[in-house]
Motif scaffolding. Structure first.
Motif: not given
Length: 193
Positions: A19, A21-22, A24
């Motif tokens: 996943k 993560s934003e 990024n």
């Protein structure tokens, strides 16, 4: 536009099963000159578009103004022609009014002369009527005088005839009886026959 993944040649490039993560992205690199050039390019495009729009509007306005100018020139020519005709009509009307005024004066003089002539004719007719009445009265007077004189002369002639015939009868017959007695005896004798 989405991220392009070439599964044929590089299947694992840009693939991540974890996943993400934003955000990024940790480092951003900005090229201010490129941004200024892009902004300048966009401003130039906008300016060119605005100039083209203004040029288009100016050309349209130029056509409209040329049409309006033609209309105004035509209207001015019509007004000038109309003013010239109006001036000519005014001069003609003034001339006609002067001519009508002269004709009216002449007509008025003729009417005055005609009225004077008619007054003279009426005066003469009145005098003629008075003379005719006077002559008529004189003729009636002469007629009555002639009637009286004729009766008087007839009576005198009748008396003179009777005297003359009695005198001639006395001369011829030697009788003192008047002629009327002899005529009356003749009439009686004719009735007895």
């Amino acid at each position: 536009m989405g991220l392009y993944i070439n599964n044929g040649k590089h299947p694992k490039v840009y693939k991540n099963k974890k996943k993400i993560s934003e955000p990024n992205q940790k480092v951003v690199r900005r090229d201010y000159l490129s941004e200024v050039i892009d902004e300048q390019h966009q401003a130039n495009v906008s300016l060119i578009n605005a100039i083209n729009e203004i040029k288009h509007r100016f050309l349209n306005q130029e056509v409209v103004q040329a049409n309006n100018l033609d209309k105004i020139v035509n209207q001015l020519n019509e007004i000038s022609t109309s003013n010239q005709k109006h001036t000519e009509y005014e001069e003609l009307i003034i001339h006609l009014l002067k001519t009508q005024e002269e004709l009216q004066k002449q007509l008025s003089e003729k009417i005055n002369k005609q009225e004077e002539f008619q007054t003279g004719v009426l005066t003469r007719l009145d005098k003629q009527e008075a003379l005719t009445e006077k002559i008529f009265r004189q003729l009636n007077h002469i007629r009555s005088i002639l009637f009286e004189r004729t009766n008087y002369l007839a009576e005198k002639i009748d008396e003179g005839y009777k005297i003359t015939s009695s005198y001639v009868y006395n001369l011829m017959t030697g009788s003192d009886q008047p002629l009327t007695f002899y005529l009356m005896n003749n009439k009686k004798g004719e009735k007895q026959k």
